[in-house]
Each structure stands twice: as structure tokens, then as C-alpha cells.
Design a protein around this motif. Structure first.
Motif, short mmCIF file in Angstrom:
data_model
loop_
_atom_site.label_atom_id
_atom_site.label_comp_id
_atom_site.label_asym_id
_atom_site.label_seq_id
_atom_site.Cartn_x
_atom_site.Cartn_y
_atom_site.Cartn_z
N LYS A 1 0.82 -1.21 0.00
CA LYS A 1 0.00 0.00 0.00
C LYS A 1 0.85 1.26 0.00
O LYS A 1 0.43 2.30 -0.50
N THR A 2 2.05 1.18 0.58
CA THR A 2 2.90 2.37 0.67
C THR A 2 3.64 2.68 -0.62
O THR A 2 4.28 3.72 -0.73
N MET A 3 3.57 1.79 -1.61
CA MET A 3 4.33 1.96 -2.85
C MET A 3 3.56 2.76 -3.90
O MET A 3 2.33 2.69 -3.97
N THR A 4 4.30 3.49 -4.71
CA THR A 4 3.72 4.13 -5.88
C THR A 4 3.55 3.08 -6.98
O THR A 4 4.09 1.97 -6.89
N ASN A 5 2.82 3.43 -8.03
CA ASN A 5 2.63 2.48 -9.14
C ASN A 5 3.96 2.10 -9.79
O ASN A 5 4.17 0.94 -10.15
N ASP A 6 4.85 3.09 -9.93
CA ASP A 6 6.17 2.79 -10.52
C ASP A 6 6.96 1.84 -9.63
O ASP A 6 7.63 0.93 -10.13
N GLU A 7 6.88 2.06 -8.32
CA GLU A 7 7.59 1.18 -7.39
C GLU A 7 7.02 -0.23 -7.42
O GLU A 7 7.76 -1.22 -7.32
N ARG A 8 5.71 -0.34 -7.59
CA ARG A 8 5.08 -1.66 -7.66
C ARG A 8 5.52 -2.40 -8.93
O ARG A 8 5.82 -3.60 -8.89
N LEU B 1 9.04 -3.60 -8.44
CA LEU B 1 9.07 -4.80 -7.60
C LEU B 1 8.61 -6.02 -8.39
O LEU B 1 9.18 -7.11 -8.25
N LYS B 2 7.62 -5.84 -9.23
CA LYS B 2 7.13 -6.96 -10.05
C LYS B 2 8.24 -7.50 -10.93
O LYS B 2 8.45 -8.73 -11.02
N GLN B 3 8.97 -6.62 -11.59
CA GLN B 3 10.07 -7.07 -12.45
C GLN B 3 11.19 -7.69 -11.63
O GLN B 3 11.80 -8.68 -12.05
N ARG B 4 11.42 -7.14 -10.47
CA ARG B 4 12.48 -7.66 -9.59
C ARG B 4 12.14 -9.07 -9.11
O ARG B 4 13.02 -9.91 -8.91
N CYS B 5 10.84 -9.34 -8.94
CA CYS B 5 10.41 -10.66 -8.45
C CYS B 5 10.28 -11.70 -9.56
O CYS B 5 10.06 -12.87 -9.26
N GLY B 6 10.35 -11.26 -10.82
CA GLY B 6 10.26 -12.23 -11.90
C GLY B 6 9.16 -11.97 -12.89
O GLY B 6 8.86 -12.80 -13.74
N GLY B 7 8.49 -10.79 -12.79
CA GLY B 7 7.50 -10.40 -13.78
C GLY B 7 6.11 -10.92 -13.55
O GLY B 7 5.29 -10.93 -14.48
N SER B 8 5.78 -11.35 -12.35
CA SER B 8 4.45 -11.90 -12.06
C SER B 8 3.96 -11.38 -10.72
O SER B 8 4.72 -11.32 -9.75
N TRP B 9 2.64 -11.04 -10.67
CA TRP B 9 2.07 -10.61 -9.39
C TRP B 9 1.99 -11.78 -8.41
O TRP B 9 2.01 -11.58 -7.20
N LYS B 10 1.92 -12.99 -8.93
CA LYS B 10 1.94 -14.16 -8.04
C LYS B 10 3.28 -14.24 -7.31
O LYS B 10 3.33 -14.58 -6.13
N LEU C 1 19.59 7.19 5.55
CA LEU C 1 18.63 6.16 5.14
C LEU C 1 17.26 6.73 4.82
O LEU C 1 16.32 5.97 4.55
N LYS C 2 17.12 8.06 4.84
CA LYS C 2 15.80 8.66 4.71
C LYS C 2 15.17 8.41 3.34
O LYS C 2 13.95 8.50 3.18
N ASP C 3 16.00 8.12 2.32
CA ASP C 3 15.47 7.86 0.99
C ASP C 3 15.27 6.38 0.71
O ASP C 3 14.96 5.98 -0.42
N ILE C 4 15.50 5.54 1.72
CA ILE C 4 15.32 4.09 1.60
C ILE C 4 14.22 3.67 2.57
O ILE C 4 14.29 3.96 3.76
N PHE C 5 13.20 2.99 2.08
CA PHE C 5 12.13 2.49 2.94
C PHE C 5 12.63 1.18 3.55
O PHE C 5 12.65 0.14 2.91
N VAL C 6 13.05 1.24 4.81
CA VAL C 6 13.68 0.11 5.49
C VAL C 6 12.64 -0.74 6.21
O VAL C 6 11.72 -0.20 6.85
N VAL C 7 12.77 -2.06 6.12
CA VAL C 7 11.84 -2.96 6.82
C VAL C 7 12.55 -3.83 7.86
O VAL C 7 11.90 -4.41 8.72
N SER D 1 15.61 -3.19 2.47
CA SER D 1 14.61 -2.25 1.99
C SER D 1 13.30 -2.97 1.69
O SER D 1 13.24 -4.19 1.58
N ARG D 2 12.25 -2.18 1.53
CA ARG D 2 10.93 -2.69 1.20
C ARG D 2 10.94 -3.52 -0.08
O ARG D 2 10.20 -4.49 -0.22
N GLU D 3 11.79 -3.15 -1.03
CA GLU D 3 11.86 -3.85 -2.31
C GLU D 3 12.76 -5.07 -2.28
O GLU D 3 12.94 -5.74 -3.30
N GLY D 4 13.34 -5.37 -1.10
CA GLY D 4 14.19 -6.55 -0.98
C GLY D 4 15.65 -6.30 -1.32
O GLY D 4 16.39 -7.25 -1.59
N ARG D 5 16.09 -5.05 -1.27
CA ARG D 5 17.51 -4.74 -1.50
C ARG D 5 18.24 -4.65 -0.16
O ARG D 5 17.69 -4.17 0.82
#
Length: 536
Positions: free
Chosen positions: A111-118, A121-130, A248-254, A267-271
């Protein structure tokens, strides 16, 4: 099940073996003949028209919170689930992909991600929402987001409530409790300056504390260095109240993990990013020992999302979410075999531990002790490796294991959680039972007594194979998390967190790190005692 010319396929079930999502989707689907379901004798109620109202099917898939693997199996079974559904926001997505996207949108991080960030992340995960859904679900299991948690640090402790309030107690020589003083606290005390900020994660290192808010911000206090040991005096200045880490203010840390000589954040995107590894370039980059600028972890994990990190003495473990399954990578010092690759050499870049494939084990949780490591598999098996001193690997001896080895003594236990410390290991079963093994010093294993050669009980004896912590059975409540002191410089203590948010402590308490007042001349607590703080 395939649709016929009428476009109204019937539901049919097939036994499909457990395969990676990408394998299932790529498998050619044979054409099946039209079949009808018969309920009463020769009566034919007709076919269930999937194509008549796809929105109902989408609603059912989303409401049932199906596993990504199940959605992939639907695609492999029926062409209806593979064809474009013609729904917003992407008219080319299939029903199963839309269901996965809908379930992703329910997750707090997504929910915290923008459309571009989503999309990134999709491409980073392998190109699938699953696969994105798989990544998000795996992270929830490892990090326990939005759930209470306790951290047994070296000399001081942290407790986080489900609502994000933070309590600290114990040693405070560098202001690591965050209360604006350097005085010890023997009872849990809330950090008042964080009022209005919801904390979801925490980490404790030698004289240092780091907290993560639900907005992905990192606050640090204690020694003003991101990596330190007791042998090397770094961060001489004490920060006694939480301070936002500007770099770290520009990195969404989890998640954050504090190891000796370095700190790592996820990071939120798995980096993965690291600080302060020093001049030996052991984490793919060259920095000064007090460098506070995050450096991305280079190498194999640059384009693979990570769901959990764990830090030990001069090494880092990363649980990565790959399209074909979960994998563990390690980097850093290989002394004692703790990197899990066989040779006990250092690794300057992350390297995948191949042994899990040979064991046919899918890692779901990883833990890094000072000198040894452990993993829980999807099937509940536990693997340990590294320096086996005091029996901390649970294999009945003190031998080193340079590749992951299944703890056979736990073959009848389905584990869901593992915690490692300085030569100690705890395992939590699906039933809430707790097992421990390794160094018995400071009574941190939780066993009342262990038979000694002289016939006398010795609560500080080492345990070479997993033993049930019977003292926690008396709590009469399910244990969901264990936290251990992971430092070679402090006497160990242990926390057990129950399902209802009750916190129990035992082990060393000489600095107040148990959150319990000890009687005169007492330095440790043998039996688990309730800490006066409600984490729910």
C-alpha cells in the motif's frame, strides 16, 4: 480443464505435484474433453459456467487468500485462468494474476508503494504478481510485521508492542536505552520521545539500538557508529535519545541486522545495504569503519529480492525469494564453516548455499548466531551449521559443520521458528513447544537441571542435543517467538514471547536486561519469569 468452443468450461481437479510457480505456468496444458458433474443417479445439473461471470470467480479467489502456488496451479489446470480477464487496472492480466494483485494490495508494505515502485518490484520478483505475493507473504513470516516482539541484546533489551510502542531496559552506558540518560533501567520503560511514531522492528548491538517505523524510517541511539566491537573503540560519542538516520531517509527500510564491525538494512523492495564493514572490502565495497552512508550489497543479490537478513560475527545471511524457490545466501568471514559452503574461506560477495537443494529443503526462516547458523524449512525440518562448540548445532557432539545438516534429534518435531545466540540455539515447534541446546552458561537454556557426573544437578551444563524446555511448559501458553543474546562479549539471556503477548525472561540479569528485579547477590534467573509489560 480446458474450455470448449462454447467458452463455458467445467471444473475438474487433477493431482499436480508440488513445483515452482514458473515451472507450473510454463507446463503445456493438454486438452481435456467436456465433462458434466452428476449428483443424483442419472440427473445432470449441468455445467458451472466459469466464463459467465468472471468477476465472481475473481472475488472468490481473492477472498479465499489462495497461496501463489495454488493460483499457478489453476493456470496450469484451466485455460480460463490464463486468458486475459479484461479488467482494470490491466486488461491483459489473467484472472489468477488479478487475484494475486488484489491480495498484494491488502498488504501494508504494498500500500505504501507508488505504481512505478510496484512495477519495479514486479520485475524484480520475476515479472508476475503471483511472485510478488509470494515475496510479501514470505516477508511476513520472517519479520513478524505488526506483531509484538522482544529482542535480547548484549546487556540491554527491547520490547515492541503490537501498537508500535517501545520499551527498553538493562545496560545504558552509551545511552542505548534511548531515555536521554546513561543510567541502567531494571524495569521496562517506554521511550517517551517516540510518542506518535509507530515502531515495527528493532535491533540491538553492543551499546547500540536501532528502531524502524512503519513509514520505513530508521532511528538509532547509543554508540554513534554503525559497526563496533568491544576490542575496537568506535563511536565514542553517546546518543541518548532516538535520532533519525539521515543517510537512510530515501530508503524504505523494513529490517535491520547489527553484526560485529557492520550493520545491514533491508529495503521494502528486498535490496540489502550495509554500513561500516571497514577497509577489508568484505562486503563488496570499500568504506571507512565509521562510514554512515549505506552501500548496496553487490553481486548475486543485486537483482534478487531478499525477504530476511541475519547478522553474526563478521558475516551476513540473506533469505532470497527466487522464482524457483527460497534460497539462502551468505557473505563475510567463513571461520568455523558458518557460511555453509564447505570450504571455510571468506566470501566477499553473496554466495548461494547449495546444500539445501541437495537436502530438498525450502528455507522459510534463517537465524545467524555469533559463530553458527540455523534454518527452518517449509516442512518443519531444522538445519544447523558452523562452529559446534558446546553442542550448539544439536548433533550430539561439538564438531564443526561446514554445510547445513539436518538436526535428526528433531525429526519428530515440526519447527516454525529458530533463534541462535552465542553458542546457543532454540527451536519453537508448531505446537508451541520449545527446545534448546548448546552452552548452558548463565542458565540461558531454560533447563531446571541437567544430570552431572557427580550425580548433582548442574543448571549451567552444556546440552549437545535438543531438549524440551520444560520450564516453559509451565507457562501453559503457546510460545511464538524466542530471542537470544547474540554477542560474544556478554552473558546471555533469553526471552520467550507467548501468543497473547506475555513476555517471559531467564538467564543473565546483572544489568537489568531481564526486566526483573533480582534479589541481593543474584545475577541470573533460572526459571522463566513474567516481565511486567503487556505487548498486546
Amino acid at each position: 480443464m480446458d474450455g470448449t468452443a462454447s467458452g463455458t468450461p467445467t471444473i475438474q481437479y487433477h493431482n499436480i505435484p508440488d513445483q515452482p510457480i514458473t515451472t507450473i505456468v510454463a507446463t503445456p496444458v493438454p486438452a481435456f474433453g467436456r465433462r458434466q458433474r452428476h449428483c443424483f443417479g442419472d440427473s445432470s445439473p449441468g455445467e458451472f459456467p466459469l466464463a459467465a461471470n468472471p468477476s465472481i470467480v475473481l472475488h472468490v479467489l481473492t477472498a479465499c487468500n489462495l497461496d501463489p502456488q495454488d493460483l499457478a496451479r489453476l493456470e496450469a489446470t484451466c485455460s480460463f485462468f490464463r486468458q486475459p480477464a479484461h479488467y482494470a487496472p490491466d486488461f491483459e492480466l489473467s484472472i489468477s494474476e488479478l487475484a494475486a494483485l488484489d491480495m498484494c494490495q491488502k498488504k501494508a508494505l504494498f500500500k505504501t508503494m507508488t505504481n512505478d515502485e510496484r512495477q519495479d518490484l514486479k520485475q524484480r520478483c520475476g515479472g508476475s504478481w503471483k511472485l510478488v505475493l509470494k515475496f510479501l507473504l514470505a516477508g511476513e513470516v520472517c519479520i513478524r510485521r505488526d506483531k509484538p516482539k522482544a529482542i535480547a541484546g548484549p546487556g540491554h533489551s527491547i520490547a515492541v508492542t503490537s501498537k508500535g510502542a517501545v520499551y527498553t531496559f538493562g545496560s545504558n552506558s552509551s545511552g542505548q536505552l534511548g531515555h536521554g540518560t546513561t543510567e541502567e533501567e531494571w524495569r521496562p520503560r517506554p521511550i517517551r520521545s517516540l510518542q506518535g511514531i509507530r515502531i515495527i522492528q528493532a535491533a540491538a548491538g553492543p551499546s547500540r539500538t536501532m528502531l524502524i517505523s512503519d513509514a520505513g524510517h530508521v532511528y538509532a541511539f547509543g554508540k554513534d557508529s554503525f559497526g563496533e566491537t568491544e576490542y575496537v573503540v568506535q563511536g565514542a560519542n553517546a546518543v541518548t535519545t532516538p535520532r533519525l538516520v539521515e543517510s537512510l531517509k530515501d530508503i524504505f527500510v523494513v529490517q535491520v541486522a547489527i553484526g560485529n564491525f557492520f550493520t545491514a538494512v533491508l529495503s521494502r523492495e528486498g535490496r540489502v545495504y550495509t554500513f561500516s564493514w571497514g577497509k577489508e572490502e568484505k562486503l563488496c565495497h570499500h568504506t571507512d569503519s565509521n562510514d554512515v552512508c549505506p552501500q548496496p550489497l553487490l553481486g548475486a543479490l543485486e537483482n534478487i529480492p531478499v525477504v530476511q537478513i541475519a547478522a553474526g560475527y563478521c558475516y551476513l545471511l540473506a533469505l532470497a525469494c527466487e522464482p524457483h524457490g527460497m534460497q539462502v545466501y551468505s557473505v563475510g568471514c567463513g571461520l568455523g564453516g558458518k557460511l555453509g559452503h564447505g570450504p571455510k574461506t571468506d566470501e566477499k560477495q553473496p554466495r548461494r548455499i547449495e546444500q539445501f537443494q541437495l537436502l530438498n529443503l525450502q528455507p522459510v526462516v534463517v537465524a545467524a548466531g555469533a559463530w553458527h547458523a540455523a534454518v527452518v524449512g517449509r516442512d518443519g525440518r531444522v538445519c544447523t551449521w558452523g562452529w559446534g562448540r558446546y553442542g550448539c548445532l544439536g548433533h550430539g557432539n561439538e564438531d564443526c559443520e561446514s554445510v547445513p545438516k539436518v538436526v535428526e534429534a528433531l525429526s519428530n518435531v515440526k519447527a516454525v521458528h529458530v533463534a541462535t545466540g552465542d553458542y546457543t540455539t532454540f527451536v519453537v515447534s508448531e505446537d508451541g513447544d520449545v527446545y534448546s541446546f548448546g552452552c548452558g552458561e548463565s542458565a540461558s537454556l531454560g533447563h531446571h537441571t541437567v544430570a552431572a557426573a557427580d550425580g548433582q544437578g548442574n543448571r549451567n551444563a552444556n546440552v549437545l542435543t535438543p531438549e524440551l524446555v520444560t520450564s516453559l511448559k509451565q507457562v501453559e501458553e503457546r510460545v511464538v517467538q524466542i530471542s537470544l543474546t547474540n554477542s560474544i562479549y556478554w552473558n546471555a539471556h533469553t526471552f520467550a514471547l507467548t501468543e497473547s503477548g506475555k513476555l517471559y525472561a531467564f538467564g543473565a540479569g546483572d544489568k537489568g536486561q531481564l526486566g526483573i528485579e533480582l534479589v541481593a547477590n543474584q545475577t541470573e534467573r533460572v526459571d522463566p519469569e513474567r516481565v511486567d509489560v503487556d505487548l498486546k
